[in-house]
Design an enzyme around this catalytic site. Sequence first.
Site, PDB file in Angstrom:
ATOM      1  N   PHE A  97     -31.455   1.271   3.034  1.00 29.03           N
ATOM      2  CA  PHE A  97     -30.792   2.579   3.078  1.00 29.03           C
ATOM      3  C   PHE A  97     -30.131   2.953   1.755  1.00 29.03           C
ATOM      4  O   PHE A  97     -29.296   3.827   1.698  1.00 29.03           O
ATOM      5  CB  PHE A  97     -29.782   2.667   4.240  1.00 29.03           C
ATOM      6  CG  PHE A  97     -30.463   3.141   5.491  1.00 29.03           C
ATOM      7  CD1 PHE A  97     -31.327   2.315   6.164  1.00 29.03           C
ATOM      8  CD2 PHE A  97     -30.267   4.424   5.964  1.00 29.03           C
ATOM      9  CE1 PHE A  97     -31.987   2.753   7.290  1.00 29.03           C
ATOM     10  CE2 PHE A  97     -30.921   4.873   7.097  1.00 29.03           C
ATOM     11  CZ  PHE A  97     -31.782   4.035   7.755  1.00 29.03           C
ATOM     12  N   LEU A  98     -30.518   2.252   0.686  1.00 30.88           N
ATOM     13  CA  LEU A  98     -30.021   2.640  -0.632  1.00 30.88           C
ATOM     14  C   LEU A  98     -31.141   3.351  -1.385  1.00 30.88           C
ATOM     15  O   LEU A  98     -31.499   2.954  -2.487  1.00 30.88           O
ATOM     16  CB  LEU A  98     -29.550   1.418  -1.424  1.00 30.88           C
ATOM     17  CG  LEU A  98     -28.208   0.813  -1.033  1.00 30.88           C
ATOM     18  CD1 LEU A  98     -27.800  -0.286  -2.001  1.00 30.88           C
ATOM     19  CD2 LEU A  98     -27.104   1.874  -0.973  1.00 30.88           C
ATOM     20  N   CYS A 102     -31.792  12.720  14.786  1.00 34.90           N
ATOM     21  CA  CYS A 102     -30.644  11.874  15.141  1.00 34.90           C
ATOM     22  C   CYS A 102     -29.462  11.990  14.186  1.00 34.90           C
ATOM     23  O   CYS A 102     -28.385  12.429  14.592  1.00 34.90           O
ATOM     24  CB  CYS A 102     -31.098  10.421  15.230  1.00 34.90           C
ATOM     25  SG  CYS A 102     -32.188  10.149  16.625  1.00 34.90           S
ATOM     26  N   VAL A 138     -38.146   8.737  22.416  1.00 31.21           N
ATOM     27  CA  VAL A 138     -37.475   7.532  22.907  1.00 31.21           C
ATOM     28  C   VAL A 138     -38.008   7.117  24.273  1.00 31.21           C
ATOM     29  O   VAL A 138     -38.400   5.962  24.482  1.00 31.21           O
ATOM     30  CB  VAL A 138     -35.944   7.756  22.970  1.00 31.21           C
ATOM     31  CG1 VAL A 138     -35.250   6.684  23.785  1.00 31.21           C
ATOM     32  CG2 VAL A 138     -35.385   7.761  21.562  1.00 31.21           C
ATOM     33  N   GLY A 161     -32.524  10.506  -2.425  1.00 33.00           N
ATOM     34  CA  GLY A 161     -33.592  11.463  -2.145  1.00 33.00           C
ATOM     35  C   GLY A 161     -33.036  12.829  -1.836  1.00 33.00           C
ATOM     36  O   GLY A 161     -32.003  13.225  -2.378  1.00 33.00           O
ATOM     37  N   LYS A 189     -23.331   3.293  19.135  1.00 33.74           N
ATOM     38  CA  LYS A 189     -24.482   4.096  18.693  1.00 33.74           C
ATOM     39  C   LYS A 189     -24.051   5.173  17.706  1.00 33.74           C
ATOM     40  O   LYS A 189     -24.633   5.341  16.633  1.00 33.74           O
ATOM     41  CB  LYS A 189     -25.167   4.711  19.917  1.00 33.74           C
ATOM     42  CG  LYS A 189     -26.313   5.647  19.593  1.00 33.74           C
ATOM     43  CD  LYS A 189     -27.457   4.951  18.872  1.00 33.74           C
ATOM     44  CE  LYS A 189     -28.449   5.963  18.342  1.00 33.74           C
ATOM     45  NZ  LYS A 189     -29.533   5.388  17.575  1.00 33.74           N
TER      46      LYS A 189
HETATM   47  P1  NAD Z   1     -37.336  14.407  22.815  1.00 32.75           P
HETATM   48  O1  NAD Z   1     -36.953  15.830  22.725  1.00 32.75           O
HETATM   49  O2  NAD Z   1     -38.510  13.907  22.052  1.00 32.75           O
HETATM   50  O3  NAD Z   1     -37.584  14.014  24.343  1.00 32.75           O
HETATM   51  C1  NAD Z   1     -36.801  14.459  25.393  1.00 32.75           C
HETATM   52  C2  NAD Z   1     -37.712  14.628  26.593  1.00 32.75           C
HETATM   53  O4  NAD Z   1     -36.919  14.902  27.735  1.00 32.75           O
HETATM   54  C3  NAD Z   1     -38.690  15.797  26.466  1.00 32.75           C
HETATM   55  O5  NAD Z   1     -40.003  15.331  26.714  1.00 32.75           O
HETATM   56  C4  NAD Z   1     -38.222  16.787  27.540  1.00 32.75           C
HETATM   57  O6  NAD Z   1     -39.298  17.509  28.101  1.00 32.75           O
HETATM   58  C5  NAD Z   1     -37.595  15.838  28.546  1.00 32.75           C
HETATM   59  N1  NAD Z   1     -36.625  16.470  29.445  1.00 32.75           N
HETATM   60  C6  NAD Z   1     -35.612  17.306  29.151  1.00 32.75           C
HETATM   61  N2  NAD Z   1     -34.933  17.653  30.275  1.00 32.75           N
HETATM   62  C7  NAD Z   1     -35.527  16.983  31.292  1.00 32.75           C
HETATM   63  C8  NAD Z   1     -35.288  16.900  32.686  1.00 32.75           C
HETATM   64  N3  NAD Z   1     -34.279  17.575  33.258  1.00 32.75           N
HETATM   65  N4  NAD Z   1     -36.108  16.141  33.428  1.00 32.75           N
HETATM   66  C9  NAD Z   1     -37.111  15.454  32.883  1.00 32.75           C
HETATM   67  N5  NAD Z   1     -37.392  15.476  31.557  1.00 32.75           N
HETATM   68  C10 NAD Z   1     -36.609  16.235  30.773  1.00 32.75           C
HETATM   69  O7  NAD Z   1     -36.027  13.595  22.418  1.00 32.75           O
HETATM   70  P2  NAD Z   1     -35.960  12.107  21.798  1.00 32.75           P
HETATM   71  O8  NAD Z   1     -36.152  12.152  20.341  1.00 32.75           O
HETATM   72  O9  NAD Z   1     -36.792  11.199  22.624  1.00 32.75           O
HETATM   73  O10 NAD Z   1     -34.411  11.775  22.036  1.00 32.75           O
HETATM   74  C11 NAD Z   1     -33.902  11.521  23.318  1.00 32.75           C
HETATM   75  C12 NAD Z   1     -32.516  10.940  23.174  1.00 32.75           C
HETATM   76  O11 NAD Z   1     -32.588   9.674  22.505  1.00 32.75           O
HETATM   77  C13 NAD Z   1     -31.555  11.795  22.351  1.00 32.75           C
HETATM   78  O12 NAD Z   1     -30.267  11.671  22.868  1.00 32.75           O
HETATM   79  C14 NAD Z   1     -31.622  11.154  20.985  1.00 32.75           C
HETATM   80  O13 NAD Z   1     -30.452  11.364  20.240  1.00 32.75           O
HETATM   81  C15 NAD Z   1     -31.768   9.693  21.345  1.00 32.75           C
HETATM   82  N6  NAD Z   1     -32.405   8.870  20.311  1.00 32.75           N
HETATM   83  C16 NAD Z   1     -33.465   9.361  19.618  1.00 32.75           C
HETATM   84  C17 NAD Z   1     -34.078   8.551  18.665  1.00 32.75           C
HETATM   85  C18 NAD Z   1     -35.248   9.068  17.867  1.00 32.75           C
HETATM   86  O14 NAD Z   1     -35.583   8.442  16.869  1.00 32.75           O
HETATM   87  N7  NAD Z   1     -35.877  10.150  18.265  1.00 32.75           N
HETATM   88  C19 NAD Z   1     -33.605   7.242  18.434  1.00 32.75           C
HETATM   89  C20 NAD Z   1     -32.550   6.775  19.180  1.00 32.75           C
HETATM   90  C21 NAD Z   1     -31.944   7.597  20.127  1.00 32.75           C
END
Ligand code: NAD
Length: 477
Positions: free
Chosen positions: A268-269, A279, A11, A272, A223
């Site tokens: 989303f239908l 997430c 993200v 699978g 969300k």
């Molecule tokens: P991720 O694990 O890919 O990335 C998190 C990053 O944060 C990592 O690079 C980690 O090293 C860094 N990090 C952790 N602690 C830290 C700190 N103290 N200081 C600096 N960096 C730090 O996670 P993600 O998939 O990007 O998800 C992040 C958030 O977004 C989550 O809450 C997730 O639920 C939400 N989200 C994810 C998606 C998705 O599709 N992946 C979509 C929408 C929302």
Amino acid sequence: MNIAVVGSGYVGLVAGACLAELGHNVILVDNDQRKLAALKNGQCPIHEEFLPELLQRHRGKRLEFTSDLGEAVRRSQAIFIAVGTPPKNDGDADLSYVESVAKGIAGAIDSYKVIVEKSTVPVYTNSWIRKVMILNGAPEELFDVASNPEFLREGEAVTDFLYPDRIVVGADCDRCALILERIYQPLVEGSYYERPDAIPGPATGSFAARLIRASTKSAELIKHASNAFLAMKISFINAVASVCEAVDADVKQVCEGIGSDSRIGQRFLYPGIGYGGSCFPKDLLAFRAVARESGCLFGLLDETVRVNEEQRIRFLRKVRKALWTLKGKRLGVLGLAFKNGTDDVRESPAIAIIKALLKEGCSITAYDPAAMERAAEEFAPEGITFASDPYEALEGADACLVLTEWEDFAALDPARMKSLLRYPIVVDGRNLFDPSAMEAAGLNYYSIGRADVVVDHRSTHKTESSLEIGKSDWDIA
Ligand code: NAD
């Protein structure tokens, strides 16, 4: 505007690159030195369409990378928190990463800033961030906390960010709402889409993103409720698919029939092997924990999780039905990522199914266009072997299992698949193939919610008692 994005994962990295694309100066912060080194070296650490182009376009100009949170805070007007919020054992979200970032921001704050929750967090997190910051010495008048949840889908993350269905700004005061509105102005006014170098998106003609203003608590709930609803839609159609199997109906036809209702929609239908990824599973558990803690009965969420777990067990049972015993069988697996278009294997149903099959004594040769490197970390070195293309994975295998819906797999030649397989068996957990094409190629074909194709005799295979689902089948711990 000067913006810091803390957390450069799926993200944060996408959000940071896209905010730079909108004209902002962005400092991406991460505490993973390997990731930072790769980013500084010009590499793109995740598989995401258009992301390498955006990083190339803005790196060293409007996009910087650092591990120094304090400096990033001092130089920014808005600080987006995009660190992970993984599930704890009880299903509640682990917010310790968010808390640690809030403490870091508090220690560095020197002028008014907006702290933006980009991570998916339970309701009330904004109040906790506020409390933690004040306890750690941040003057109350120097910050506000807003919620700006992210709805991007991995695999389409850049276009989802730049062409969103909606942008939710959860803010309890106008001062911080205005800053967020300014950040997204090029998307909301549509000026970004008029740029000749704009990343191409799904919209044709003029486009303007919709911005929804809400309270911070409502935004946090939007969300969780959105992800819970989507997961529920997947479990719903999977449950319908099971009924289709039991009564000899075809789930594809059923989906077309119900999805044509504009109140329901086709998306989303797709039945699978269930939802996965970083997430839906964790957000559903976290939302369930929120509901329980607030004294609300929300059994629909329990049932969504149950159907999802059962879907994997049902798939395992299909593999047994096709192959009888599993010990010593060699399986060619197509797909490891939790969905197509990404290298992400977190909570991937494919990985869980492979682990269960390994436990049964199968050997696995797998292929995935993007996720093999990450998947390798999930298994012991001698665990599974990887092929360099889909056909190689099938060579000499007792059956082919389809576990991720990559389009490339749908284009495979069934006749060639059959010629490579030791037994002509395909068990398709994603309904990628047309049963009649498989039959024409002489393949026994088992999919989800549709009649089995058994080449020597057509079979409608009702559940056999000896193959009943047992929880022990799924003990993959
Ligand atoms: P991720 O694990 O890919 O990335 C998190 C990053 O944060 C990592 O690079 C980690 O090293 C860094 N990090 C952790 N602690 C830290 C700190 N103290 N200081 C600096 N960096 C730090 O996670 P993600 O998939 O990007 O998800 C992040 C958030 O977004 C989550 O809450 C997730 O639920 C939400 N989200 C994810 C998606 C998705 O599709 N992946 C979509 C929408 C929302």
